[in-house]
Structures are given as structure tokens and as C-alpha cells.
Design a protein around this motif. Structure first.
Motif, PDB file in Angstrom:
ATOM      1  N   SER A  27       0.841  -1.202   0.000  1.00 38.69           N
ATOM      2  CA  SER A  27       0.000   0.000   0.000  1.00 38.69           C
ATOM      3  C   SER A  27       0.874   1.249   0.000  1.00 38.69           C
ATOM      4  CB  SER A  27      -0.927  -0.019   1.222  1.00 38.69           C
ATOM      5  OG  SER A  27      -0.167  -0.107   2.425  1.00 38.69           O
ATOM      6  N   ASN A  85      -2.290  -4.407  -6.023  1.00 37.96           N
ATOM      7  CA  ASN A  85      -1.948  -4.075  -4.648  1.00 37.96           C
ATOM      8  C   ASN A  85      -2.950  -3.038  -4.161  1.00 37.96           C
ATOM      9  OD1 ASN A  85       0.706  -5.392  -3.611  1.00 37.96           O
ATOM     10  ND2 ASN A  85       1.216  -4.838  -5.722  1.00 37.96           N
ATOM     11  N   GLU A  86      -2.536  -2.148  -3.280  1.00 37.98           N
ATOM     12  CA  GLU A  86      -3.435  -1.107  -2.779  1.00 37.98           C
ATOM     13  C   GLU A  86      -2.761   0.257  -2.881  1.00 37.98           C
ATOM     14  OE1 GLU A  86      -4.625  -2.228   1.179  1.00 37.98           O
ATOM     15  OE2 GLU A  86      -5.011  -4.303   0.568  1.00 37.98           O
ATOM     16  N   ASN A 133      -5.301  -1.363  -8.562  1.00 38.92           N
ATOM     17  CA  ASN A 133      -4.838  -0.544  -7.444  1.00 38.92           C
ATOM     18  C   ASN A 133      -5.837   0.580  -7.199  1.00 38.92           C
ATOM     19  OD1 ASN A 133      -2.008  -1.372  -6.435  1.00 38.92           O
ATOM     20  ND2 ASN A 133      -1.799  -1.525  -8.662  1.00 38.92           N
ATOM     21  N   ASN A 153      -8.686   1.046 -11.496  1.00 48.05           N
ATOM     22  CA  ASN A 153      -8.102   2.128 -10.731  1.00 48.05           C
ATOM     23  C   ASN A 153      -9.120   3.263 -10.652  1.00 48.05           C
ATOM     24  OD1 ASN A 153      -5.125   1.723  -9.900  1.00 48.05           O
ATOM     25  ND2 ASN A 153      -5.146   0.922 -11.991  1.00 48.05           N
TER      26      ASN A 153
END
Length: 307
Positions: free
Chosen positions: A218, A239-240, A264, A287
Motif C-alpha cells: 500500500s 496491490n493497494e 490498485n 483504478n
């Protein structure tokens, strides 16, 4: 990579330590479907002629062990640590299980260690850092657990580190991988890593492959990573991560061939400068980007409805 030429001349004074270590390695193999290790026996005493074994010409000691794709099932014998002249080990694409032996720390000449595509478990040995000549470590596609050892940061000659597709946890330590100033390929993809990407990774200015997703990382991507001109694969996908993609990315990273940032929480606009990387494939879906996809990116077949 070939460090050695096979020896053809018989040597009755071949090193007994190496011969016994190889026989112990064979004892740990439960199944050898294709009979690659059939030659490993006392009837062919000179071990430098055994299948997959290559010796250095000068010392007649085992310098390379290459049994890639041999369908071997069993464990890695700790006796591999007695092959003190080893520089090259390739056991990729077998069915080896158990742990990576701690005795690898005896292999102080080792340069290439590829154990990818097996079923190895447990943690990455911390004392692997004693193998200071290592330039390639590939443990991809195993079942390794635990954290990435801080001690790997001392391997200053490392060019490739591939730990992808395992069950590694913890974070990317800033005091570890950021020291690998010569590294060109870094893959930590398909693990369970958490936390931020340390700013120090932006100092790895020779990177060509940077793959850190999917994971559970993150925060934001350090801006310095978007300035590495040698990069051809940039993949923090799934991912973050938050933040925006710098508008100049396509100008600074002209060698990009793949950028995968989908999955993401990136926001802002997709940079028009991507068009400066002429061979680029791009994945940006899932996103929070706004605005229109730049017309210049149509050649990369980005779906307007998916961004």
C-alpha cells in the motif's frame, strides 16, 4: 551461463569429498523417473563424467550442478554444502520438497542459484548472505514462507533476485534490498507482502524488471522509481497503491515494454507521455483514473470503458 567445460579424461585421484557429497545428494532423491542419476554410481568412479555434473579443469572439483527439468522428487541433501567449489546450481523445474539446506552457506564461491519451480518450504536461509559472490538467486514458484531476510542486502554482486510466487509475508525492508545497487531484475510478485515500498528502491538505477504485484502492498510508489531509464517491465499490479502516475513517465522510461498498474487505487490522468515508449503494452484497469484515455494510446488497445 556456462562457467566450466566438461572433463573427459579419467582422474583416479578425483576428490573423494565431492564424490561422496554427490552420492548423498542422490540418496535424498526418492524418484528419478528418467534415470538422470543412473550414472551416479561407483562403476563410473570419476564423478566429473556424471550426468549434470561439470568440473573445473584446474582442480577437477565439482563447479556446476545442472539438473534442470529432470523430474527429480525428494529433498535437497544438506551434503550439497560439501561441494565447496560449486559456482553454478540449477535445480529448476523438479519436484524437490523440504527446506533449502542451511549448509548452502558453505558455498562461498557460489554465483548462480536457481531452485525455481519446485515445492520447497520453510524460510529463506538467513546465512545465504555468506555466499557473497552470488549474482543470481531464483526461488520462484515454491512454497517458501516467512520474511525476506534483511541479510540479502549484503549481496552487493546480486543482479537477479526472483522470489515470486511463494507465500512470503512481512514487508520490503528499506535497509535490505535498497543496498543491491547492481541489481537488474527484482521480482517479489505473487506473495503476501504488506506495507510500503521504501524510497531506497529508487536508488536501484540499473533495474530493468521490477515486479511487486500481486501482493498486499500500500501507500505510494516512490517517485524516483519512475525515473529509471533502464526499466522495461514495471509491474506493481494488484496491490493497494494510491497516488498519481507522473506525467513525464514516458519521457524518462523510454525503454518500457510492459507497465501493469491495474488493480490498485491510482488516481489522476493516464499520462499522454506513454506514447514515447514505442513498444509499450499497458494494463491500467481497476483504478480511479479520470478523464479520457489519450488518443495517442489507442495503439496499445486500452479499452476506454475499462479505465
Amino acid at each position: 551461463m556456462n562457467f566450466f567445460s566438461p572433463s573427459t579424461a579419467a582422474n583416479p585421484f578425483g576428490n573423494e569429498t565431492d564424490r561422496l557429497a554427490l552420492l548423498k545428494f542422490k540418496e535424498s532423491i526418492l524418484t528419478d523417473t528418467h534415470g538422470f542419476l543412473n550414472s551416479w554410481n561407483d562403476s563410473l568412479h570419476f564423478f566429473c563424467n556424471w550426468c549434470g555434473v561439470t568440473c573445473s579443469k584446474q582442480h577437477q572439483r565439482v563447479g556446476a550442478l545442472n539438473l534442470e527439468g529432470s523430474d527429480l522428487r525428494g529433498i535437497m541433501s544438506p551434503h550439497i554444502g560439501n561441494l565447496s567449489f560449486l559456482r553454478f546450481v540449477n535445480l529448476r523445474n523438479n519436484s524437490l520438497s523440504g527446506k533449502i539446506p542451511q549448509q548452502v552457506d558453505h558455498l562461498f564461491r557460489l554465483q548462480h542459484l536457481n531452485l525455481s519451480g519446485n515445492m520447497l518450504e520453510g524460510e529463506i536461509p538467513v546465512n545465504l548472505s555468506y555466499c557473497s559472490e552470488l549474482s543470481i538467486i531464483s526461488f520462484r514458484s515454491n512454497r517458501l514462507t516467512g520474511k525476506i531476510p534483511l541479510e540479502l542486502g549484503s549481496l552487493t554482486k546480486l543482479l537477479t533476485l526472483n522470489l515470486g510466487t511463494n507465500n512470503l509475508t512481512g514487508g520490503i525492508q528499506q535497509s535490505s534490498l535498497g543496498n543491491l545497487s547492481s541489481i537488474t531484475q527484482l521480482s517479489l510478485a505473487y506473495n503476501n507482502l504488506v506495507g510500503n515500498v521504501p524510497e531506497e528502491l529508487g536508488l536501484l538505477t540499473s533495474l530493468s524488471i521490477f515486479a511487486i504485484g500481486p501482493n498486499n502492498l500500500s501507500g505510494t510508489i516512490p517517485s524516483s522509481l519512475f525515473n529509471i531509464s533502464s526499466m522495461n517491465t514495471f509491474s506493481p499490479t494488484d496491490n493497494e497503491f494510491k497516488g498519481s502516475i507522473p506525467p513525464y513517465i514516458g519521457l524518462n522510461m523510454r525503454n518500457l515494454q510492459l507497465i501493469a498498474i491495474g488493480g490498485n487505487e491510482f488516481s489522476g490522468r493516464i499520462p499522454a507521455s506513454f506514447s514515447n515508449a514505442s513498444q509499450l503494452r499497458i494494463h491500467v484497469t481497476e483504478n480511479n483514473f479520470v478523464g479520457q484515455v489519450p488518443e495517442s494510446l489507442e495503439i496499445f488497445q486500452i479499452s476506454r470503458s475499462s479505465v
